[in-house]
Scaffold this active site. Structure first.
Site, mmCIF file in Angstrom:
data_model
loop_
_atom_site.group_PDB
_atom_site.id
_atom_site.type_symbol
_atom_site.label_atom_id
_atom_site.label_comp_id
_atom_site.label_asym_id
_atom_site.label_seq_id
_atom_site.Cartn_x
_atom_site.Cartn_y
_atom_site.Cartn_z
ATOM 1 N NE ARG A 107 -12.639 -2.383 12.371
ATOM 2 C CZ ARG A 107 -11.897 -2.292 11.327
ATOM 3 N NH1 ARG A 107 -12.072 -1.266 11.210
ATOM 4 N NH2 ARG A 107 -11.611 -3.142 10.902
ATOM 5 N NE ARG A 163 -9.584 -3.446 5.349
ATOM 6 C CZ ARG A 163 -9.956 -3.705 6.502
ATOM 7 N NH1 ARG A 163 -8.916 -4.415 6.659
ATOM 8 N NH2 ARG A 163 -11.249 -3.493 7.890
ATOM 9 C CE LYS A 220 -6.540 -9.335 11.606
ATOM 10 N NZ LYS A 220 -6.637 -8.163 11.445
ATOM 11 N NE ARG A 253 -11.252 -8.738 16.054
ATOM 12 C CZ ARG A 253 -11.606 -9.417 14.830
ATOM 13 N NH1 ARG A 253 -11.837 -9.791 13.773
ATOM 14 N NH2 ARG A 253 -10.925 -8.099 13.782
ATOM 15 N NE ARG A 307 -14.229 -4.052 6.846
ATOM 16 C CZ ARG A 307 -13.765 -5.114 7.385
ATOM 17 N NH1 ARG A 307 -12.803 -5.581 6.314
ATOM 18 N NH2 ARG A 307 -13.339 -4.678 8.643
HETATM 19 P P1 ADP Z 1 -7.052 -7.121 7.838
HETATM 20 O O1 ADP Z 1 -7.172 -8.362 7.313
HETATM 21 O O2 ADP Z 1 -5.915 -7.036 8.896
HETATM 22 O O3 ADP Z 1 -7.675 -6.120 8.768
HETATM 23 P P2 ADP Z 1 -6.517 -6.454 5.416
HETATM 24 O O4 ADP Z 1 -5.205 -7.452 4.751
HETATM 25 O O5 ADP Z 1 -7.249 -5.643 5.063
HETATM 26 O O6 ADP Z 1 -6.076 -5.919 6.673
HETATM 27 O O7 ADP Z 1 -5.267 -4.913 5.580
HETATM 28 C C1 ADP Z 1 -5.305 -3.630 5.659
HETATM 29 C C2 ADP Z 1 -4.595 -3.011 4.834
HETATM 30 O O8 ADP Z 1 -3.618 -2.667 4.448
HETATM 31 C C3 ADP Z 1 -5.622 -2.411 2.940
HETATM 32 O O9 ADP Z 1 -6.000 -1.820 2.264
HETATM 33 C C4 ADP Z 1 -4.198 -3.548 2.556
HETATM 34 O O10 ADP Z 1 -4.330 -3.621 0.920
HETATM 35 C C5 ADP Z 1 -3.279 -2.785 3.181
HETATM 36 N N1 ADP Z 1 -1.820 -3.286 3.284
HETATM 37 C C6 ADP Z 1 -2.135 -4.756 3.957
HETATM 38 N N2 ADP Z 1 -0.551 -4.864 3.970
HETATM 39 C C7 ADP Z 1 0.323 -4.539 3.871
HETATM 40 C C8 ADP Z 1 1.872 -4.381 3.695
HETATM 41 N N3 ADP Z 1 2.151 -5.599 4.088
HETATM 42 N N4 ADP Z 1 2.183 -3.171 3.379
HETATM 43 C C9 ADP Z 1 1.176 -1.303 3.180
HETATM 44 N N5 ADP Z 1 0.046 -2.366 2.982
HETATM 45 C C10 ADP Z 1 -0.313 -3.310 3.967
HETATM 46 P P1 ADP Z 2 -10.271 -6.452 11.215
HETATM 47 O O1 ADP Z 2 -9.331 -7.818 10.405
HETATM 48 O O2 ADP Z 2 -10.042 -5.603 9.514
HETATM 49 O O3 ADP Z 2 -10.429 -6.056 12.310
HETATM 50 P P2 ADP Z 2 -12.300 -8.491 10.312
HETATM 51 O O4 ADP Z 2 -12.845 -8.179 9.107
HETATM 52 O O5 ADP Z 2 -11.749 -9.674 11.078
HETATM 53 O O6 ADP Z 2 -11.843 -6.820 10.588
HETATM 54 O O7 ADP Z 2 -13.537 -7.992 11.479
HETATM 55 C C1 ADP Z 2 -14.105 -7.334 11.719
HETATM 56 C C2 ADP Z 2 -15.812 -6.796 12.434
HETATM 57 O O8 ADP Z 2 -16.571 -8.176 12.710
HETATM 58 C C3 ADP Z 2 -15.002 -6.155 14.192
HETATM 59 O O9 ADP Z 2 -14.950 -5.355 14.285
HETATM 60 C C4 ADP Z 2 -15.596 -7.514 14.897
HETATM 61 O O10 ADP Z 2 -17.376 -6.770 14.811
HETATM 62 C C5 ADP Z 2 -16.205 -8.701 14.402
HETATM 63 N N1 ADP Z 2 -15.625 -9.869 14.175
HETATM 64 C C6 ADP Z 2 -14.604 -10.664 13.543
HETATM 65 N N2 ADP Z 2 -14.365 -11.595 13.787
HETATM 66 C C7 ADP Z 2 -15.064 -11.389 16.029
HETATM 67 C C8 ADP Z 2 -14.903 -12.367 16.598
HETATM 68 N N3 ADP Z 2 -13.727 -13.129 16.528
HETATM 69 N N4 ADP Z 2 -15.545 -12.236 18.042
HETATM 70 C C9 ADP Z 2 -15.445 -11.317 17.528
HETATM 71 N N5 ADP Z 2 -16.167 -10.591 16.984
HETATM 72 C C10 ADP Z 2 -15.712 -10.025 15.644
#
Ligand code: ADP
Ligand code: ADP
Length: 224
Positions: A174, A130, A16, A91, A163
């Site tokens: 998660r 990541r 995302k 979420r 992270r």
């Molecule tokens: P999210 O915001 O949904 O948690 P991220 O954008 O941070 O996800 O992506 C999670 C990890 O996967 C990062 O290390 C990113 O570089 C990698 N990643 C994102 N998109 C892809 C893809 N299409 N193929 C392989 N790795 C990816």
């Molecule tokens: P990722 O996409 O990799 O799961 P985020 O950066 O979106 O991570 O979120 C990190 C953390 O922040 C989540 O694990 C949760 O604890 C909190 N968080 C983010 N967005 C929300 C939401 N909409 N509702 C509840 N908790 C949230």
């Protein structure tokens, strides 16, 4: 004429943030990441940050009341007036209903919910590799998207770190939380006719192309 009010959702690690970063250059929309907002609050040591940190570190959701208040306030800011992409919100069903109510009060509605679909094994692979930069949170992956210089952000030269919530035991939690609380949103938005599925297992460029095509179609349909 109406705005494009979009939701980007999917499991943690689906890509995302990576996609939001790319879409930022394509569309004049406000990009709102609740995760980034929470991390900024933690960094600044605000009351919200202090309360949210314990949930984030454990891979649990921050309680709806806290997160909804933060998101609703953000949606009223000037830059969100002509449309937005929400990353990581809603979420839970309760958050989705709160969003709907807020938009309704503004005479708006969700245009579409874009699901970036990725299976658990791939989530684990992505989150455990990541790395994020300490300055702006730019995303990298040690195998799939390595920086040019190890440990250094290509975009701003800051240090890359793992992270706290990308440690194996937290990742597992998660994913559990995602399946239990967030996955029901798929049916919710399906029932509302708003769901668009994107295959998130493809390379990031392909996923980006697909999302851009979906948004372009939505624009035609919505006449924006
Ligand atoms: P999210 O915001 O949904 O948690 P991220 O954008 O941070 O996800 O992506 C999670 C990890 O996967 C990062 O290390 C990113 O570089 C990698 N990643 C994102 N998109 C892809 C893809 N299409 N193929 C392989 N790795 C990816
Ligand atoms: P990722 O996409 O990799 O799961 P985020 O950066 O979106 O991570 O979120 C990190 C953390 O922040 C989540 O694990 C949760 O604890 C909190 N968080 C983010 N967005 C929300 C939401 N909409 N509702 C509840 N908790 C949230």
């Amino acid at each position: 004429m109406s705005e494009l009010d979009l939701i980007l959702f999917g499991p943690p690690g689906a890509g995302k943030g990576t996609q939001a970063d790319r879409l930022r250059d394509d569309f004049q929309l406000a990009f709102i990441s609740t995760g980034d907002m929470l991390r900024a609050n933690v960094k600044q040591g605000t009351q919200l940050g202090l309360e949210a940190k314990k949930y984030m570190d454990a891979g649990e959701l921050v309680p709806d009341a806290l997160i909804v208040a933060m998101a609703v306030e953000r949606l009223q800011e000037e830059d969100a007036r002509d449309g937005f992409i929400l990353d990581g919100f809603p979420r839970t069903i309760e958050q989705a209903k709160a969003l709907e109510k807020q938009l309704h009060d503004l005479g708006r509605r969700v245009t579409a919910a874009l699901l970036i679909d990725v299976p658990d094994v791939e989530v684990i692979r992505r989150l455990s590799g990541r790395r994020v930069c300490v300055k702006e949170g730019h995303n990298y992956h040690i195998d799939f998207d390595p920086p040019r210089r190890e440990g250094v952000c290509d975009q701003d030269g800051s240090q890359l770190v793992q992270r706290d919530d990308d440690k194996p035991e937290v990742i597992e939690n998660r994913l559990r939380v995602y399946h239990e609380n967030t996955e029901p949103l798929i049916e919710y938005y399906d029932d509302h006719g708003l769901m668009r599925r994107i295959d998130g297992t493809r390379p990031a460029d392909d996923v980006h192309d697909h999302i851009r095509a979906v948004i372009a179609t939505l624009r035609l349909e919505e006449n924006v």
